[in-house]
Every structure is written in structure tokens, then in C-alpha cells.
Design an enzyme around this catalytic site. Sequence first.
Site, short mmCIF file in Angstrom:
data_model
loop_
_atom_site.label_atom_id
_atom_site.label_comp_id
_atom_site.label_asym_id
_atom_site.label_seq_id
_atom_site.Cartn_x
_atom_site.Cartn_y
_atom_site.Cartn_z
N LYS A 1 27.44 17.98 56.85
CA LYS A 1 26.46 17.09 57.48
C LYS A 1 25.58 16.43 56.41
O LYS A 1 25.32 15.23 56.45
CB LYS A 1 25.62 17.86 58.50
CG LYS A 1 26.42 18.27 59.74
CD LYS A 1 25.71 19.27 60.67
CE LYS A 1 26.67 19.74 61.76
NZ LYS A 1 26.08 20.70 62.71
N GLN B 1 21.28 24.81 63.02
CA GLN B 1 22.70 25.16 63.09
C GLN B 1 22.89 26.44 63.90
O GLN B 1 22.18 27.43 63.69
CB GLN B 1 23.28 25.31 61.67
CG GLN B 1 24.78 25.51 61.61
CD GLN B 1 25.58 24.31 62.11
OE1 GLN B 1 25.14 23.17 62.01
NE2 GLN B 1 26.76 24.56 62.66
N ASP C 1 20.97 16.85 68.26
CA ASP C 1 22.13 17.62 68.73
C ASP C 1 22.27 17.52 70.26
O ASP C 1 23.28 17.92 70.82
CB ASP C 1 21.95 19.10 68.38
CG ASP C 1 22.86 19.54 67.24
OD1 ASP C 1 23.91 18.90 67.03
OD2 ASP C 1 22.51 20.52 66.56
N1 GUN Z 1 27.53 25.08 65.79
C1 GUN Z 1 28.75 24.62 66.18
N2 GUN Z 1 28.68 23.32 66.53
C2 GUN Z 1 27.39 22.95 66.37
C3 GUN Z 1 26.69 21.72 66.59
O1 GUN Z 1 27.25 20.69 67.00
N3 GUN Z 1 25.37 21.74 66.30
C4 GUN Z 1 24.73 22.86 65.86
N4 GUN Z 1 23.42 22.78 65.64
N5 GUN Z 1 25.34 24.01 65.67
C5 GUN Z 1 26.67 24.06 65.92
#
Ligand code: GUN
Length: 292
Positions: free
Chosen positions: A52, A96, A119
Site C-alpha cells: 500500500k 490493517q 477502508d
Molecule cells: N486485511 C485484509 N484485507 C484488508 C483490507 O482491505 N483492509 C485492512 N485494513 N485490513 C485488511
Amino acid sequence: MQLLDGKKISSLIKAEIAEEVRFMRQSGHRAPHLAAILVGSDGASQTYVNSKVKSCEEVGFQSTLIHLPADTSEAELLHHIGQLNTDTSVDGFIVQLPLPSHIDEHNVLMAIAPEKDVDGFHPSNVGRMALNLPSYLPATPKGILELLQRYEIETAGKHCVIIGRSHIVGLPMSLLMARKATPGNCTVTLCHSHTRNLKEETLRADIIIAALGKPEFLKADMVKEGAVVVDVGITRVADSSKKSGYRIAGDVAFAEVSPKCSYITPVPGGVGLMTVTSLLQNTLSAAKKEIY
Ligand code: GUN
């Protein structure tokens, strides 16, 4: 059979975003700014967060990574979230998942200001999504919609079977595919661990979205000829022939399923790359105050 090429489409979208960032900066605005909080050092989560941050650099965004130790208390994490909520130099941020088990995920997601929740996990954004109001869409489902749209796959009136009801993928995907929208307008069946005769359900599907996290679960005898198959699985499977000691496996047994499909996503190179790109799109929307 045609591949839904997440690598190609995500590169295209990143180029579009980078162009928009150049335009913003030429017009005197600062670059969009995404922050990410990672608690602990789970290998897969670290890989995702690093990708990211790297993608932010590629499109000219500013990024901040807040890496906290695994024993960080819930109160400390909430303190960091409070700071990001009020930091006007940050447009959007993510925490995350999964979090260490001593931290209550719901409390954490509730603490994120909805207007910075790129998100799309805060109940406000989930509710707005369900009602088809402007909201941040969760990154993986948004990336899947983008793939379906860019490949001009007809979804209206189709039977879409989703396997897995996670809050991150399966549940929001079911709402989005059923919405009065394009892509959307599907008849949706949401399957999970209590579903009886899963194979009967998947054999009726025009579109299958496999998001259960079990490597190579979906086999050829579960898929109708001509189906569209979207594979959300990204599981590390031990493989001594690889330098890393593992390979990445999807939820679909690609070699046997792909010959039956009209379209299918590869793993890697499919949905995973689209997820990161969707997060960038949401951050750009946040910077432009398009939703709130
Ligand atoms: N863990 C797995 N997929 C995601 C996501 O799209 N966002 C976040 N914050 N954690 C994740």
C-alpha cells in the site's frame, strides 16, 4: 476463457490517479495523504501494508506508516486513531486487520472518523453502502466491481454466488452485487460454513466469487460451463521449491476450473492488486472531499 487481468487494469488506474495528482499539484493543492497503522509483525499483513505504501509513492501520494508493537494496548491504538482523525494533513487512514487478539476490532473500527475511513469498514460507511448512498466502498469488493466493469461483464439478472461472509469481502460483496447499480442487479446467494450442498449452489451460478480463504477449494465439478469466476483467496502455502519457502494460492483450483470459465481472475495478478488500487481511489476521493 479470458483472464481478468488485475495487473493490467491496476496499472491503468494508477496511471489515471497519477495524472490527477499531477493536476492537483499544478493547481496548487498538496498531494493526497494516506496513513496506515500496522500492529505487530504478521508476515502477510506487513507485505500488504508495504505494498500500500509503495503504491502511494507510485502515484505521487504522501504516505505515513505507523508501525506499533504487537503488545500495543487498545487504548494506545485508539489514541493514535484520535490523532489521525484530527490531523488535517491526513486525508484518510486504515488500520490493517487482523489485529492482535487482545484488541477489540469493533471498538477500533468505530473510532475511525467515517470521513477518513478509506477502508469503508465503519458502520456509517457500511450502512450508506447498503442504502446506495455515497460512501467509501471496501477495497476488495470495489476492486472486483472495477474489474467486472472494465471487462464489460453483464451482471444484471445474473445469479451471483459468493462463498464466504467476511465483513471485509463476502458480506459487502453480496450487498454490492444485489444493488440497483451497474455492476449489480444480480440475484445473490451468500454461502458460508453452514451452507448445505454448496456444490448445488455454485453449479447454478453465472458468477462465482470465492472468498473463503481455503486454498484451491473451488473445483471444476462445482462450476457451470461459461461461468465468471473471481478468486479472492491469497493464502501462503508451504513450497520448498520457492526461495521464500511458500507460494501464494487462491481459493480456486485454477488449472482445472479455468477451461470451463468465460472469465477468471488469476492468483497472483488478479483481485489482490485491485484491492490496493481501490484504496488509492478512495484516498483520492477523500482528498477531493467527494463523499463527505
Ligand atoms: N486485511 C485484509 N484485507 C484488508 C483490507 O482491505 N483492509 C485492512 N485494513 N485490513 C485488511
